[in-house]
Design a protein around this motif. Sequence first.
Motif, PDB file in Angstrom:
ATOM      1  N   TRP A  81       0.826  -1.207   0.000  1.00 56.51           N
ATOM      2  CA  TRP A  81       0.000   0.000   0.000  1.00 56.51           C
ATOM      3  C   TRP A  81       0.861   1.257   0.000  1.00 56.51           C
ATOM      4  CZ3 TRP A  81      -4.817   0.051  -1.352  1.00 56.51           C
ATOM      5  CH2 TRP A  81      -5.640  -1.073  -1.106  1.00 56.51           C
TER       6      TRP A  81
ATOM      7  N   LYS B 228      -8.583  -1.793   2.568  1.00 57.13           N
ATOM      8  CA  LYS B 228      -8.041  -3.133   2.814  1.00 57.13           C
ATOM      9  C   LYS B 228      -8.891  -4.226   2.159  1.00 57.13           C
ATOM     10  CE  LYS B 228      -6.394  -6.066   6.604  1.00 57.13           C
ATOM     11  NZ  LYS B 228      -6.262  -6.203   8.081  1.00 57.13           N
TER      12      LYS B 228
ATOM     13  N   GLY C 178      -5.222   0.875   3.725  1.00 58.45           N
ATOM     14  CA  GLY C 178      -4.834  -0.519   3.854  1.00 58.45           C
ATOM     15  C   GLY C 178      -4.787  -1.041   5.275  1.00 58.45           C
ATOM     16  N   GLU C 179      -4.978  -0.165   6.254  1.00 55.99           N
ATOM     17  CA  GLU C 179      -4.926  -0.582   7.652  1.00 55.99           C
ATOM     18  C   GLU C 179      -6.314  -0.982   8.152  1.00 55.99           C
ATOM     19  OE1 GLU C 179      -3.037   2.389  10.027  1.00 55.99           O
ATOM     20  OE2 GLU C 179      -1.226   2.478   8.755  1.00 55.99           O
ATOM     21  N   ASP C 180      -6.328  -1.692   9.292  1.00 58.04           N
ATOM     22  CA  ASP C 180      -7.598  -2.182   9.832  1.00 58.04           C
ATOM     23  C   ASP C 180      -8.549  -1.055  10.203  1.00 58.04           C
ATOM     24  OD1 ASP C 180      -6.859  -4.850   9.556  1.00 58.04           O
ATOM     25  OD2 ASP C 180      -5.945  -4.934  11.545  1.00 58.04           O
TER      26      ASP C 180
END
Length: 345
Positions: A214, A241, A232-234
């Motif tokens: 990412w 993501k 792209g992170e939680d």
Amino acid sequence: MAENYVVNGVLRYKMATVDKLFQPVQKKTDDTGNKVTVVGTGQVGMAAVFSMLTQNVTNHIALVDVMEDKLKGEMMDLQHGSSFMRNAKIQASSDFAVSAGSKICIVTAGVRQREGESRLDLVQRNTDVLKHIIPPLVKYSPDTILLIASNPVDILTYVSWKISGLPKHRVIGSGTNLDSARFRYLLSEKLGIAPTSCHGYIIGEHGDSSVPVWSGVNIAGVRLGDLNPKIGEDDDPENWKEIHARVVKSAYEVIKLKGYTSWAIGLSLSQLARAIVTNANSVHAVSTYLKGEHGVEDQVFLSLPCVLGHSGVCDVVRQPLTDAEKNLLQQSAKLMAKVQSGINF
């Protein structure tokens, strides 16, 4: 009675008409310098062959398979389309001698992935298949470049390297070239622009432990990570993501819907073959020897962006990865090494 003779494996008849039509100047040669052998005439192999022939990657194809009726049928079907292609020479045999002098040998043969089955479950079964394929390919084409597409592709590329004895730059796995293409397509859908204008790579395993980079995704040089630091992170509120999750599930979904994957991987293999045959020095995410890169300590083959040319892998692009991306890549490498340790050669 006129004597018969054989040209390019085809029985011909010596006739006065031919003698009157042609004045021989020199002996013809079959060598085009761009011969590609494809082992396996299943859905993937034939999609690759069709893509290479219609995209003019090569006009010299050799097919190898153990199913002789299907093999002959595929050869004849393609030969009947010769008028629509550029002087294509198509051979087929269950004897590996037909592969002699190949610039590239593409291996698609193997046990097909079943619905719900991970690529890693296929390891030993397809390793046993490769034991009967790789040695004769190298025997008849000692200067060839092996392009492995059979799954699990990263481990089977390692297996092919060990069996073949070829230098590491001449054994390449199709790797995450297709994953990266899926990634770009899904990015393009979300952004509303062409996939070719979306730049980003999936690296690592062609499978469940693949790594989306990412930090490097960009459009015209504009990094999406600069616009959205959480991408792209939680905890990304825009849930980018999900795109990688869909990439991972793509093959399973296609297999569930139509029973196999073929067209996209065939086009991917055609692109890689073109890069090698034309000495393009273009960059593609392919499975290559990874020890020493990004802290990987094991002898594994995983995907990184690589420069491909006449000799195979010319360079490995050293992407600046975040610590999280690097850790995921190292975990993927450890998983491959663990599976490889149980392979019976």
